[in-house]
Design a protein around this motif. Structure first.
Motif, mmCIF file in Angstrom:
data_model
loop_
_atom_site.group_PDB
_atom_site.id
_atom_site.type_symbol
_atom_site.label_atom_id
_atom_site.label_comp_id
_atom_site.label_asym_id
_atom_site.label_seq_id
_atom_site.Cartn_x
_atom_site.Cartn_y
_atom_site.Cartn_z
ATOM 1 N N LEU A 1 -38.752 -26.271 -48.019
ATOM 2 C CA LEU A 1 -39.248 -24.902 -47.899
ATOM 3 C C LEU A 1 -38.234 -24.014 -47.179
ATOM 4 N N ARG A 2 -37.593 -24.548 -46.166
ATOM 5 C CA ARG A 2 -36.594 -23.764 -45.421
ATOM 6 C C ARG A 2 -35.471 -23.294 -46.344
ATOM 7 N N LEU A 3 -35.000 -24.163 -47.217
ATOM 8 C CA LEU A 3 -33.932 -23.787 -48.134
ATOM 9 C C LEU A 3 -34.422 -22.824 -49.204
ATOM 10 N N ALA A 4 -35.634 -23.056 -49.699
ATOM 11 C CA ALA A 4 -36.191 -22.162 -50.719
ATOM 12 C C ALA A 4 -36.323 -20.742 -50.191
ATOM 13 N N GLU A 5 -36.696 -20.607 -48.939
ATOM 14 C CA GLU A 5 -36.849 -19.277 -48.334
ATOM 15 C C GLU A 5 -35.519 -18.534 -48.275
ATOM 16 N N ALA A 6 -34.409 -19.280 -48.297
ATOM 17 C CA ALA A 6 -33.079 -18.657 -48.325
ATOM 18 C C ALA A 6 -32.579 -18.470 -49.753
ATOM 19 N N GLY A 7 -33.374 -18.885 -50.742
ATOM 20 C CA GLY A 7 -32.988 -18.716 -52.141
ATOM 21 C C GLY A 7 -32.261 -19.899 -52.739
ATOM 22 N N VAL A 8 -32.190 -21.009 -52.018
ATOM 23 C CA VAL A 8 -31.463 -22.192 -52.478
ATOM 24 C C VAL A 8 -32.402 -23.110 -53.254
ATOM 25 N N MET A 9 -31.979 -23.497 -54.447
ATOM 26 C CA MET A 9 -32.789 -24.351 -55.319
ATOM 27 C C MET A 9 -32.562 -25.831 -54.996
ATOM 28 N N PRO A 10 -33.599 -26.663 -55.135
ATOM 29 C CA PRO A 10 -33.486 -28.061 -54.723
ATOM 30 C C PRO A 10 -33.048 -29.019 -55.821
ATOM 31 N N VAL A 11 -32.253 -30.003 -55.405
ATOM 32 C CA VAL A 11 -31.989 -31.193 -56.219
ATOM 33 C C VAL A 11 -32.587 -32.365 -55.451
ATOM 34 N N VAL A 12 -33.563 -33.022 -56.038
ATOM 35 C CA VAL A 12 -34.287 -34.106 -55.374
ATOM 36 C C VAL A 12 -33.787 -35.456 -55.886
ATOM 37 N N SER A 13 -33.551 -36.360 -54.945
ATOM 38 C CA SER A 13 -33.090 -37.720 -55.268
ATOM 39 C C SER A 13 -31.740 -37.720 -55.963
ATOM 40 N N GLY A 14 -30.814 -36.950 -55.404
ATOM 41 C CA GLY A 14 -29.425 -37.001 -55.826
ATOM 42 C C GLY A 14 -28.634 -37.917 -54.909
ATOM 43 N N SER A 15 -27.323 -37.806 -54.938
ATOM 44 C CA SER A 15 -26.484 -38.664 -54.095
ATOM 45 C C SER A 15 -26.766 -38.434 -52.617
ATOM 46 N N MET A 16 -26.874 -37.170 -52.194
ATOM 47 C CA MET A 16 -27.181 -36.868 -50.802
ATOM 48 C C MET A 16 -28.570 -37.362 -50.413
ATOM 49 N N GLY A 17 -29.471 -37.466 -51.398
ATOM 50 C CA GLY A 17 -30.824 -37.937 -51.135
ATOM 51 C C GLY A 17 -30.965 -39.443 -51.142
ATOM 52 N N GLU A 18 -29.832 -40.161 -51.134
ATOM 53 C CA GLU A 18 -29.828 -41.622 -51.099
ATOM 54 C C GLU A 18 -30.668 -42.217 -52.235
ATOM 55 N N ALA A 19 -30.564 -41.607 -53.413
ATOM 56 C CA ALA A 19 -31.383 -42.041 -54.543
ATOM 57 C C ALA A 19 -31.178 -43.509 -54.876
ATOM 58 N N ILE A 20 -29.976 -44.001 -54.698
ATOM 59 C CA ILE A 20 -29.682 -45.387 -55.038
ATOM 60 C C ILE A 20 -30.507 -46.359 -54.198
ATOM 61 N N HIS A 21 -31.012 -45.877 -53.045
ATOM 62 C CA HIS A 21 -31.790 -46.724 -52.139
ATOM 63 C C HIS A 21 -33.293 -46.504 -52.261
ATOM 64 N N LEU A 22 -33.729 -45.651 -53.176
ATOM 65 C CA LEU A 22 -35.141 -45.303 -53.277
ATOM 66 C C LEU A 22 -35.844 -46.091 -54.374
ATOM 67 N N GLU A 23 -37.102 -46.420 -54.105
ATOM 68 C CA GLU A 23 -37.945 -47.030 -55.119
ATOM 69 C C GLU A 23 -38.414 -45.964 -56.111
ATOM 70 N N ARG A 24 -38.788 -46.423 -57.282
ATOM 71 C CA ARG A 24 -39.256 -45.494 -58.320
ATOM 72 C C ARG A 24 -40.427 -44.651 -57.820
ATOM 73 N N GLU A 25 -41.368 -45.270 -57.153
ATOM 74 C CA GLU A 25 -42.547 -44.552 -56.663
ATOM 75 C C GLU A 25 -42.168 -43.528 -55.597
#
Length: 318
Positions: free
Chosen positions: A32-56
């Motif tokens: 929400l903090r980034l959205a309020e500044a106009g920045v769009m989100p990328v969820v579960s990318g490299s910065m989001g440690e996607a390689i370490h996340l479960e599907r759920e």
């Protein structure tokens, strides 16, 4: 609404507790903090440690991001989701999950384990594009894909075969490659807009815009969203000598910060956000948190200090 919009996107970190469970509350607040500044989100990318996340976990993060944005009135803000897999089947499943969870497009990195050739990569992307319910972007990032560096010829060949491949993120940082891709006369995309070329770092946004980039996916907005938006807005103006001078100065400020945070990696980003927002600094193993010395070195880095001071000035004006 289009699934892609020109501008600044941030790969959101995935915040963890000390036991490596996900801190969803912190993720929601940061989104929400980034959205309020106009920045769009990328969820579960490299910065989001996607390689370490479960599907759920990926699905829950996407659902949460969409809910948080909608409840705050950002119902038209698109969400991009990481969907690269080590197999084509896995990537297709991630793409389908992302679509069901509220994502508008997926960003797909090449599977780097086996050092695949171009024929394999063509089959990988065309199959995913054919089966994905939402548009697909190619994510060229050799450093985390076993050294695979996709050429502009390969990217365009895949896009010609698969209209649902609608763009790319070039974290290889090649302005020349970006120009070749962005200015190619590709046929219509499934989005109804031209092929969407994005800078993979913000440190080549200004030259990238000149040759056709539609924006940047960059970690810097995680701690300086208003500054990144200011640079984007400057880049949209006619580049008169005066505007170009202003843009160059701001671009240098942002580029220096990009270099500093890129060197510090994910643990460094978590340490910096802990300092700024009080969020937990934990990562998921085998990554290790930044040491106290490394965190202090990053926080006191002149490039980080300078951009945070600029961010503070922008906040005080608005």
């Amino acid at each position: 609404m289009p699934s892609l919009r020109p501008g600044i996107l941030a790969p959101l970190p995935c915040f963890f507790n000390a036991d490596e469970t996900i801190n969803y509350d912190q993720f929601a607040k940061h989104t929400l903090r980034l959205a309020e500044a106009g920045v769009m989100p990328v969820v579960s990318g490299s910065m989001g440690e996607a390689i370490h996340l479960e599907r759920e976990e990926r699905t829950r993060l996407l659902n949460l991001a969409r809910t948080v944005l909608d409840e705050a009135g950002f119902v038209t803000m698109p969400i991009m989701a990481g969907a690269g897999g080590l197999s084509t089947k896995q990537a297709v499943q991630y793409a389908k999950d992302a679509a069901s969870a509220g994502a508008d497009s997926v960003l797909v990195i090449p599977p780097g384990y086996y050092g695949l050739g171009e024929a394999n990569l063509e089959a990988y992307y065309t199959t995913i594009a054919d089966q994905s319910p939402i548009p697909v972007l190619i994510y060229n990032f050799p450093a985390v894909a076993g050294g695979i560096d996709m050429s502009s010829d390969l990217i365009l060949r895949i896009a010609e075969k698969a209209p649902n491949v609608v763009g790319c993120k070039l974290t290889c940082a090649s302005v020349a490659k970006l120009a070749r891709v962005a200015q190619s006369p590709l046929g219509p995309r499934t989005t109804g807009i031209p092929f969407f070329a994005l800078c993979g770092f913000i440190d080549f946004l200004l030259p990238g815009i000149i040759v056709g980039a539609q924006g940047a996916i960059t970690g810097v907005p995680n701690f300086a969203p208003k500054t990144c938006q200011e640079l984007w807005e400057l880049c949209q103006q006619p580049l008169t000598p005066e505007v170009l001078c202003q843009a160059n100065k701001l671009h240098l400020l942002v580029s220096n910060a990009d270099a500093a945070i890129s060197s510090a990696g994910i643990p460094g980003m978590k340490a910096l956000l802990h300092h700024l927002e009080g969020s937990e600094p934990y990562v998921r193993s085998p990554l290790l948190p930044a040491s106290a010395n490394a965190a202090e070195k990053l926080i006191s880095n002149p490039a980080i200090v300078s951009i945070l001071e600029h961010e503070k000035q922008l906040s005080s004006r608005r």
